[in-house]
Design a protein around this motif. Structure first.
Motif, PDB file in Angstrom:
ATOM      1  N   SER A 261       0.852  -1.194   0.000  1.00  0.00           N
ATOM      2  CA  SER A 261       0.000   0.000   0.000  1.00  0.00           C
ATOM      3  C   SER A 261       0.880   1.234   0.000  1.00  0.00           C
ATOM      4  N   CYS A 262       0.310   2.337  -0.429  1.00  0.00           N
ATOM      5  CA  CYS A 262       1.099   3.564  -0.527  1.00  0.00           C
ATOM      6  C   CYS A 262       0.237   4.775  -0.207  1.00  0.00           C
TER       7      CYS A 262
ATOM      8  N   ALA B 109       1.129   8.789  -0.273  1.00  0.00           N
ATOM      9  CA  ALA B 109       2.234   9.689  -0.605  1.00  0.00           C
ATOM     10  C   ALA B 109       1.905  11.123  -0.208  1.00  0.00           C
TER      11      ALA B 109
ATOM     12  N   GLU C 137       1.344  21.292   1.366  1.00  0.00           N
ATOM     13  CA  GLU C 137       1.377  19.828   1.248  1.00  0.00           C
ATOM     14  C   GLU C 137      -0.030  19.279   1.128  1.00  0.00           C
TER      15      GLU C 137
ATOM     16  N   ALA D 173      -1.860  15.318   1.321  1.00  0.00           N
ATOM     17  CA  ALA D 173      -1.653  13.878   1.495  1.00  0.00           C
ATOM     18  C   ALA D 173      -2.989  13.154   1.370  1.00  0.00           C
TER      19      ALA D 173
ATOM     20  N   ASN E 232       4.725   6.627   2.100  1.00  0.00           N
ATOM     21  CA  ASN E 232       4.381   5.723   3.201  1.00  0.00           C
ATOM     22  C   ASN E 232       3.982   4.393   2.588  1.00  0.00           C
ATOM     23  N   TRP E 233       4.540   3.325   3.122  1.00  0.00           N
ATOM     24  CA  TRP E 233       4.413   2.041   2.425  1.00  0.00           C
ATOM     25  C   TRP E 233       4.270   0.909   3.436  1.00  0.00           C
TER      26      TRP E 233
ATOM     27  N   ARG F 271       9.534  11.557  16.321  1.00  0.00           N
ATOM     28  CA  ARG F 271       9.686  11.374  14.891  1.00  0.00           C
ATOM     29  C   ARG F 271      11.103  11.749  14.558  1.00  0.00           C
TER      30      ARG F 271
HETATM   31  P1  ADP Z   1       2.797  12.785   8.687  1.00  0.00           P
HETATM   32  O1  ADP Z   1       2.978  14.103   7.971  1.00  0.00           O
HETATM   33  O2  ADP Z   1       2.632  12.912  10.131  1.00  0.00           O
HETATM   34  O3  ADP Z   1       3.816  11.771   8.284  1.00  0.00           O
HETATM   35  P2  ADP Z   1       0.346  12.523   7.155  1.00  0.00           P
HETATM   36  O4  ADP Z   1      -0.967  12.339   7.811  1.00  0.00           O
HETATM   37  O5  ADP Z   1       0.627  13.818   6.488  1.00  0.00           O
HETATM   38  O6  ADP Z   1       1.429  12.140   8.238  1.00  0.00           O
HETATM   39  O7  ADP Z   1       0.552  11.403   6.078  1.00  0.00           O
HETATM   40  C1  ADP Z   1       0.677  10.078   6.406  1.00  0.00           C
HETATM   41  C2  ADP Z   1       0.419   9.257   5.160  1.00  0.00           C
HETATM   42  O8  ADP Z   1       0.647   7.871   5.455  1.00  0.00           O
HETATM   43  C3  ADP Z   1      -1.031   9.339   4.667  1.00  0.00           C
HETATM   44  O9  ADP Z   1      -1.043   9.349   3.279  1.00  0.00           O
HETATM   45  C4  ADP Z   1      -1.598   8.025   5.197  1.00  0.00           C
HETATM   46  O10 ADP Z   1      -2.751   7.591   4.511  1.00  0.00           O
HETATM   47  C5  ADP Z   1      -0.441   7.104   4.969  1.00  0.00           C
HETATM   48  N1  ADP Z   1      -0.549   5.819   5.657  1.00  0.00           N
HETATM   49  C6  ADP Z   1      -1.083   5.550   6.852  1.00  0.00           C
HETATM   50  N2  ADP Z   1      -1.053   4.209   7.106  1.00  0.00           N
HETATM   51  C7  ADP Z   1      -0.459   3.637   6.026  1.00  0.00           C
HETATM   52  C8  ADP Z   1      -0.142   2.288   5.663  1.00  0.00           C
HETATM   53  N3  ADP Z   1      -0.408   1.281   6.461  1.00  0.00           N
HETATM   54  N4  ADP Z   1       0.436   2.101   4.466  1.00  0.00           N
HETATM   55  C9  ADP Z   1       0.723   3.115   3.643  1.00  0.00           C
HETATM   56  N5  ADP Z   1       0.441   4.378   3.942  1.00  0.00           N
HETATM   57  C10 ADP Z   1      -0.145   4.650   5.106  1.00  0.00           C
END
Ligand code: ADP
Ligand code: MG
Length: 725
Positions: free
Chosen positions: A218-219, A221, A300, A302, A351-352, A462
């Motif tokens: 999963s992704c 971004a 940004e 997301a 994010n993956w 973090r």
């Molecule tokens: P941060 O800026 O705190 O890192 P954000 O909320 O801006 O967090 O973005 C986090 C991203 O990670 C979002 O796109 C979210 O959907 C994604 N994410 C959360 N869980 C997963 C997962 N299990 N696999 C892939 N992506 C994920």
């Protein structure tokens, strides 16, 4: 108009811009969500029960679809699209550039009576034949052998793309050569997912799982970007042609007050965001978070995460829509990694994770011991992968733009390490040191890992300096560039995970067949893994000088500063073998990718260098010279009156101009007629000689910007462009 007039007019236009338009009143989400997508819900209404069942299976598991069902689906798709006023369809594909490509065809054909009828069959849906000779292919196809095929990817939903000029039915597709080689970014992504699925199945079976649904990566971004008023952007040839400013003195006020990050979103930008996100919602793209970023003018967005394949298609679509919507709102959206020197650039955090319908997210530590064992294995697999193939991860984020960002103390360093957070790092270190007590007495497990039960899902702190960080239930690859397709990084991550899971499966099987129970076998495998690969874990400050030294000297990691150093990793025998072994890319396909990316790098630097020469000679030089001559004339007139004015400032400007022009001459010379023995040598030349001469020219030009009268300066200044009005 002279150069300075263009700038002054741009300032005027921006200053006199009317009130922020409020935009159309927002529509309820339920009304617009996925309204332009031919998704499962639409299909359920439009298709017969049996056709729907077959399609659902294909969408959810990737199972092949038989041709007769494809005909039925095509007919329903056409009716749905025609009902929305659509007359054209297009396979949309993802060539080796970071943008998308499309070839539109009408639904229309004429019959013997000359009447127009519409036609769309399964075979038209499934296969397209764009004449693709101009797509980068790294000598995979001789130019004469132009035939390329696109083929429908039924696992990514078809949608209607509305633009100001009409609506088109878009069909996400793969793109291959006549001889069947991948010419795109989707084929390797699908293959890497399959390789990872296969290896993960093996591991889960050994762990005693019986019901295992197909696994998917999963992704999610996070996309950073800049918005600049289009009047300014249009007066900056460098922004238009290279996507970044090649000149520009720092603004007296930049980001030092940290007053932009997470601040109130400017009104104009908010209107843009709402319009943009409504378009995303219509296309079923789950925009979730938006905020101001660190640099002035930077933001940004997301979306919520999705399966990697769909997320990658959506990410491309999102970048396209961002740019076009920005223009409608009088902005230019900059996706370049470093549009402005001296302030933060833009990245894309990928994010993956990996999971399925039966075991869930395997990078989620979960609450039970059993989950923890699977989790530790999958997390361990990632650690091993990053350690063995860190340079590959560096190579897949190597672009001319990202070179400005990596290692610049705002973005992750060009050294690939893994951040786990204190708690998890402690667990893996205990495993490494054999401190974990293992009971072999059956039952679920007793790893002695009391400290991770229940596991704290949110590691709290973090580490923003890490390129590859565990963030509670996923890894976040933070070094990806903002303009990049996410596919390359996802392919690399899936492939190294597949490779590590294969390794784990083999070791685990051996341990289990020697009579160990699962917990003990897992502990043994992970201990070996950590002893060999634990060096890649680093929880400290990735920006620090100490780490740059220790990473290389103590941890044995590679610091790969530029694209010229990084791309040759794709020719490394271990990397060629990795992709071959996992079936993700054949050696020929990989080599073609190296050539394409290297060429893109060389071309990018070439365009920038030529633009530096042109702007310096034809825009900056005339402006400074006319200023110098007007000052000199003033000095002369004063002198004629018997008044001697101080002439140091004029001389300084004249000297600085001479120095700039001498750097320009060297750059011009450096650009002509060179023979290079290899692509690598050519890249090195770009990264070294050309970049240095460009920087030298810029240093003089930026100094001049601070000396020449404001009203004479031809290019919009940082302080003007960066503070949105
Ligand atoms: P941060 O800026 O705190 O890192 P954000 O909320 O801006 O967090 O973005 C986090 C991203 O990670 C979002 O796109 C979210 O959907 C994604 N994410 C959360 N869980 C997963 C997962 N299990 N696999 C892939 N992506 C994920
Ligand atoms: Mg983030």
């Amino acid at each position: 108009m002279s150069g300075n007039e263009i700038r002054l007019q741009a300032i005027n236009e921006v200053t006199n811009r009317g009130d922020v338009p409020t935009g159309s009143p927002p529509k309820p989400l339920s009304e617009i969500w996925a309204s332009d997508v031919f998704n499962l819900a639409t299909m359920e209404e439009a298709l017969s029960k049996s056709a729907f069942k077959a399609m659902k299976k294909t969408v959810q598991t990737g199972a092949p679809l038989d041709p007769s069902t494809a005909d039925v689906v095509a007919a329903a798709m056409k009716d749905w699209a025609l009902g929305k006023g659509v007359k054209f369809f297009s396979h949309i594909f993802y060539p080796m550039t970071n943008i998308t490509a499309e070839k539109h065809d009408g639904f229309i054909v004429t019959n013997a009576d000359g009447n127009a009828i519409t036609e769309f069959t399964g075979s038209l849906l499934i296969k397209g034949e764009p004449d693709g000779s101009s797509f980068p292919n790294g000598s995979l196809r001789m130019t004469a052998a132009a035939r390329g095929y696109t083929a429908w990817d039924p696992t990514s939903p078809v949608y209607v793309m509305n633009t100001q000029n009409g609506a088109t039915l878009m069909i996400p597709s793969v793109f291959m050569s006549w001889t069947g080689e991948a010419l795109d970014k989707k084929i390797p992504l699908l293959r890497s997912n399959a390789a990872m699925d296969k290896a993960a199945q093996k591991v889960l079976k050994l762990m005693g799982e019986t019901d295992i649904a197909p696994l998917n990566s999963s992704c999610g971004a996070e996309q950073e970007y800049f918005l600049i008023d289009s009047h300014f952007a249009n007066s900056r040839p460098d922004l238009l042609l290279a996507g970044r400013t090649l000149f520009g003195a720092p603004s007296p006020k930049g980001q030092e007050f940290d007053d932009h990050y997470f601040g109130a979103i400017p009104g104009r930008v908010q209107v843009f965001m709402q319009a943009f996100e409504d378009k995303l919602f219509k296309l079923g793209i789950p925009a979730k978070t938006h905020h101001n970023e660190v640099a002035p003018g930077q933001f940004e967005i997301a979306p919520y995460f999705e399966s990697a394949n769909v997320a990658a298609d959506h990410q491309q679509l999102m970048m396209t829509i961002m740019k076009s919507t920005a223009l409608e709102h009088g902005f230019v959206c900059l996706l370049h990694e470093k549009p402005f020197a001296g302030i933060n650039g833009s990245g894309k955090h990928v994010n993956w994770s990996i999971g399925n319908a039966t075991q869930g997210n395997l990078l989620d530590p979960g609450n039970t011991p059993h989950d923890n064992l699977n989790f530790l294995l999958f997390c361990g697999a990632v650690i091993r992968g990053v350690h063995l193939y860190g340079p590959l991860l560096r190579a897949v984020i190597a672009t001319a733009g990202n070179d400005h960002r990596l290692g610049a103390n705002e973005a992750p360093p060009a050294i690939l390490s893994v951040y786990l957070g204190d708690q998890l790092e402690g667990v893996f270190n205990d495993i490494k040191d054999g401190k974990v007590s293992v009971s072999n007495g059956g039952g679920m497990m007793d790893l002695g890992l009391a400290q991770i039960l229940p596991f704290n899902r949110d590691p709290g702190d973090r580490n923003r300096t890490s390129p590859f960080a565990f963030t509670g239930n996923r890894f976040e690859f933070r070094a990806v560039g903002s303009s990049q397709s996410v596919s390359g990084p996802l392919v690399a991550m899936n492939t190294i995970l597949a490779d590590s899971l294969e390794w784990i499966a083999e070791k685990l099987e051996a341990e289990l067949s020697s009579g160990k129970k699962q917990p003990a076998a897992v502990a043994a495998v992970l201990q070996e893994l950590m002893q060999e690969h634990g060096n890649v874990i680093f929880g400290g400050d990735g920006y620090s000088h100490e780490w740059h030294v220790a990473a290389v000297e103590k941890h044995g990691l590679k610091n790969i500063p530029t694209t010229a150093d990084a791309l040759p990793v794709l020719n490394d025998p271990s990397v060629i073998d990795l992709f071959k072994r996992t079936g993700v890319l054949s050696p020929v396909e990989l080599e073609s990718r190296y050539e394409v990316y290297a060429e893109q790098y060389i071309l990018s630097i070439g365009v920038e260098a030529k633009l530096v020469v042109e702007l310096a000679k034809t825009v900056l030089y005339p402006a400074t010279m006319s200023y110098v001559s007007s000052l000199a004339a003033t000095l002369n007139s004063a002198s004629a009156l018997g008044v001697e004015l101080e002439s140091t400032a004029v001389k300084k400007i004249a000297n600085e101009t001479n120095a700039m022009m001498s750097a320009v001459s060297s750059l011009e010379e450096a650009l002509v007629n060179h023979h290079f023995d290899s692509t690598e040598a050519h890249m090195k030349y770009c990264a070294g000689t050309l970049r240095e001469l460009m920087d030298r020219t810029r240093a003089h030009a930026d100094a001049l910007e601070t000396m020449v009268a404001d009203e004479c300066w031809p290019l919009p200044k940082y302080r003007e462009m960066l503070f949105i009005k």
